[in-house]
Design a protein around this motif. Sequence first.
Motif: not given
Length: 161
Positions: A86, A93, A95, A97, A110, A112, A120, A136
């Motif tokens: 991550d 915040t 994101e 992946r 990716w 958020a 976010a 994701c």
Amino acid sequence: MTTVHEAGTMQAANLTDKSTDSPEPNGDNENGCGMSSSQSAWTTLSPVDVSEHSEKKGRFTYLSWAWAWACVKDRFPLAEYTLLPDVHYADGTMEVRVEVTIHELSHTMWLAVMDYQNDAIQNPDAAAINIARMRCLVKCLAMHGLGHYIYAGEDLPPDPD
């Protein structure tokens, strides 16, 4: 496996579904038709109508990750996905992946960690992170063709004619 960083934040890494249930089809390549792996995955997955397995919430359409993964595994039993580390941002915040590999072709996406309005989330909880990871995964599957038209804002796959 999780890793703990000096700041005390945890990141998921190397959580992989590596199936070995059955071999891929044989032939000149994986489909025996002279197509490359990317053509085979795309031509197999892009025409699939996912509308019965997607749900409209507000202005966004969501595809069930469980159905999407089952759909891919039915067609490509050796497909695998990996949750990549991550990314944490200074504003709190983060994101997530994901990488999906079908045959030897990998795509990484990716996303958020977001709330129901796609804003976010600062300091997201475990549930929000899990939801983002699975969203994701679906987004990454779209890079291989499955439900790609959802991201173009269309309701149905293009007619092959």
